[in-house]
Design a protein around this motif. Structure first.
Motif, PDB file in Angstrom:
ATOM      1  N   ASP A  12     -36.254   2.150-161.115  1.00  0.00           N
ATOM      2  CA  ASP A  12     -37.023   2.895-160.112  1.00  0.00           C
ATOM      3  C   ASP A  12     -36.162   3.196-158.886  1.00  0.00           C
ATOM      4  O   ASP A  12     -36.149   4.316-158.377  1.00  0.00           O
ATOM      5  CB  ASP A  12     -38.271   2.100-159.693  1.00  0.00           C
ATOM      6  CG  ASP A  12     -39.339   2.081-160.770  1.00  0.00           C
ATOM      7  OD1 ASP A  12     -39.312   2.996-161.642  1.00  0.00           O
ATOM      8  OD2 ASP A  12     -40.193   1.176-160.762  1.00  0.00           O
ATOM      9  N   ARG A  51     -33.491   5.771-159.719  1.00  0.00           N
ATOM     10  CA  ARG A  51     -34.016   7.129-159.832  1.00  0.00           C
ATOM     11  C   ARG A  51     -34.380   7.707-158.465  1.00  0.00           C
ATOM     12  O   ARG A  51     -34.017   8.838-158.139  1.00  0.00           O
ATOM     13  CB  ARG A  51     -35.226   7.140-160.755  1.00  0.00           C
ATOM     14  CG  ARG A  51     -35.820   8.525-161.001  1.00  0.00           C
ATOM     15  CD  ARG A  51     -36.922   8.490-162.034  1.00  0.00           C
ATOM     16  NE  ARG A  51     -37.979   7.546-161.686  1.00  0.00           N
ATOM     17  CZ  ARG A  51     -38.134   6.355-162.254  1.00  0.00           C
ATOM     18  NH1 ARG A  51     -37.303   5.953-163.199  1.00  0.00           N
ATOM     19  NH2 ARG A  51     -39.116   5.539-161.884  1.00  0.00           N
ATOM     20  N   THR A  52     -35.060   6.928-157.656  1.00  0.00           N
ATOM     21  CA  THR A  52     -35.513   7.467-156.371  1.00  0.00           C
ATOM     22  C   THR A  52     -34.347   7.700-155.406  1.00  0.00           C
ATOM     23  O   THR A  52     -34.394   8.607-154.576  1.00  0.00           O
ATOM     24  CB  THR A  52     -36.535   6.531-155.705  1.00  0.00           C
ATOM     25  OG1 THR A  52     -35.940   5.245-155.519  1.00  0.00           O
ATOM     26  CG2 THR A  52     -37.786   6.407-156.549  1.00  0.00           C
ATOM     27  N   GLN A  53     -33.297   6.893-155.529  1.00  0.00           N
ATOM     28  CA  GLN A  53     -32.141   7.040-154.633  1.00  0.00           C
ATOM     29  C   GLN A  53     -31.014   7.854-155.267  1.00  0.00           C
ATOM     30  O   GLN A  53     -29.954   8.004-154.666  1.00  0.00           O
ATOM     31  CB  GLN A  53     -31.605   5.651-154.240  1.00  0.00           C
ATOM     32  CG  GLN A  53     -32.629   4.758-153.561  1.00  0.00           C
ATOM     33  CD  GLN A  53     -33.197   5.378-152.295  1.00  0.00           C
ATOM     34  OE1 GLN A  53     -32.501   6.051-151.550  1.00  0.00           O
ATOM     35  NE2 GLN A  53     -34.493   5.149-152.052  1.00  0.00           N
ATOM     36  N   ARG A  84     -30.772  13.115-150.440  1.00  0.00           N
ATOM     37  CA  ARG A  84     -31.995  13.307-151.235  1.00  0.00           C
ATOM     38  C   ARG A  84     -32.212  14.797-151.479  1.00  0.00           C
ATOM     39  O   ARG A  84     -31.718  15.625-150.758  1.00  0.00           O
ATOM     40  CB  ARG A  84     -33.210  12.722-150.521  1.00  0.00           C
ATOM     41  CG  ARG A  84     -33.177  11.194-150.522  1.00  0.00           C
ATOM     42  CD  ARG A  84     -34.355  10.588-149.806  1.00  0.00           C
ATOM     43  NE  ARG A  84     -34.338   9.152-149.871  1.00  0.00           N
ATOM     44  CZ  ARG A  84     -33.576   8.375-149.090  1.00  0.00           C
ATOM     45  NH1 ARG A  84     -32.792   8.905-148.202  1.00  0.00           N
ATOM     46  NH2 ARG A  84     -33.602   7.046-149.233  1.00  0.00           N
TER      47      ARG A  84
END
Length: 466
Positions: free
Chosen positions: A206, A209-211, A466
């Motif tokens: 998680d 993926r988010t970073q 991002r």
């Protein structure tokens, strides 16, 4: 060409997608689903190629999802700017030195990193994405990565290094950079502590993926495949046209990435008789290839040596070799790493003979006294100055010479990166040119951090693209 995980839990992926992943989702490492092969006729055709052209041919066997014209453009951008010969060969006192330190950071890591910088940017543009690279370095990987990736809009680099464990030159090469996308983090501990932090965050799917986390350490597929190229280059220049001469390579090794690329080259059909692994006092890999037992040491047991880039006791790339050793049985790989977690070692003594008989891998250890004596003997005999890691290689190579088999030693770095050890060995003060002196004198930009996973997570969340 598709890639699978050493632990069996990843659907086959093409080259570009794999190199952006770093660790596979199951915690394993990407390997070719089927190893490409090269025959003698193809090798002979390759003799006349330049280094960028040869890189295009070899990498084209792995990166089949990249159009050939795009790949040729990237290899040209990676290697044609080298100021002189990309990989010169020279004889020194009974062995042949493969010159891999002609790039911008004076270390062999440039050979892969310069290509990786090109291909990662290409893959991100094609995908319309960004990548936050999290890496760990014992010295040369960090500077090579940062110099290859500095200023790239879609890439940010978070590079962990062990406080006080690199040479002053290595620190300056990294910490003098002031590009906004480069973040140097000096961790309390040793290289393995840095590497453990990288693995912990990469294993959190998680967070990864988010970073948008990726890797450029030697586990990165692009680095392994780019390093395969210079094994072919060196063989083509050390042998005569029309022959099928076997050669041996000695490789100073800590994380098993450089020698793994030689193993790939041998599996592809390159006539390699022996791959000789040279370790320093942190000789966990030498012990494994002599005994069949792999027993990494703790951070407290990992010695600070005069060949600091090899001060590693947990070799990340060994898993790729084990995968081949067990006949590509992912379940046995998982079991081996489970044994490592529960009992601190795994045992392949039953397979020990295959290390040499089938795979051609032997090993040896070099100490501080050995490397000083080797630097001194090479200098007195030839006038050449070699760095401490290369000296480890030359020392172990001399112990494994075979009549009629050329011995090639992979150079690790320029001696200027380790001036104190060179002075101790031969009493010579190395001169630095104006650019190197300016780098050494420049302000340094680094964040010091405890060996703290949560602190690292917070830092990345604050600074990531991002």
């Amino acid at each position: 060409m598709q890639y699978i995980s050493t632990r069996g839990g990843m659907q086959p992926l093409p080259y570009c997608e794999t190199l952006l992943e770093g660790l596979a989702p199951d915690g394993g490492l990407a390997v070719p689903e089927v190893m490409p092969t090269v025959d003698g006729e193809t090798l002979e055709r390759w003799r006349a190629l330049t280094y960028p052209q040869l890189a295009t041919e070899v990498l084209g066997l792995f990166a089949t999802d990249i159009p050939r014209e795009d790949l040729a453009r990237m290899t040209a951008a990676a290697y044609e700017p080298f100021p002189g010969a990309v990989v010169p060969l020279r004889d020194i006192d009974g062995v042949t030195l493969v010159g891999l330190s002609e790039g911008p950071t004076l270390a062999f890591k440039d050979m892969a990193m310069q290509f990786l910088g090109q291909v990662v940017e290409y893959a991100l543009e094609r995908k319309g994405s960004v990548l936050n690279i999290l890496g760990a370095t014992s010295g040369d990987t960090g500077s090579a990565a940062e110099h290859a990736l500095r200023g790239k809009e879609r890439i940010s680099v978070f590079m962990l290094s062990p406080q006080g464990r690199m040479s002053a030159f290595q620190r300056a090469q990294m910490f003098s950079l002031d590009d906004e996308n480069i973040h140097n983090i000096a961790v309390e501990g040793v290289f393995d502590d840095c590497q453990n932090l990288v693995k912990a965050l990469a294993g959190d799917l998680d967070f990864k993926r988010t970073q948008h986390l990726g890797a450029v350490n030697s586990i990165n597929l692009a680095r392994i495949t780019a390093q395969v190229v210079y094994y072919f280059w060196a063989w083509l220049r050390a042998t005569d046209a029309g022959g099928w001469t076997e050669v041996s390579f000695t490789v100073p090794s800590g994380n098993f990435g450089n020698i793994l690329s030689g193993f790939f080259a041998k599996e592809m059909g390159l006539p390699i008789r022996r791959l000789v692994l040279a370790a320093n006092e942190n000789n966990v890999l030498d012990e494994f290839f002599r005994t069949g037992v792999y027993r990494p040491r703790s951070a407290a047991q990992t010695l600070a040596t005069s060949s600091p880039s090899m001060d590693i006791s947990k070799a990340s790339n060994l898993e790729r070799f084990i995968f081949e050793l067990v006949g590509r049985d992912a379940a046995r790989v998982v079991q081996a790493w489970s044994d490592l977690d529960t009992q601190g070692y795994f045992d392949f003594t039953a397979d020990l003979a295959r290390f040499v008989d089938e795979f051609g891998i032997v090993s040896g250890t070099s100490t501080h006294a050995d490397r000083l004596a080797t630097i001194r003997s090479v200098y007195e005999t030839t006038g050449d100055v070699i760095d401490p890691h290369t000296a480890d290689g030359v020392k172990v190579a001399r112990e494994n010479l075979e009549s009629g088999v050329p011995m090639l030693v992979l150079e690790t770095a320029k001696p200027e990166k380790f001036a104190e050890t060179i002075h101790e060995a031969i009493g010579v003060e190395l001169d630095y040119d104006t650019d190197l002196r300016a780098m050494l004198d420049a302000p340094q930009h680094v964040t010091e951090m405890a060996d703290d996973e949560q602190a690292l997570r917070a830092f990345i969340q604050e600074h990531a693209l991002r």
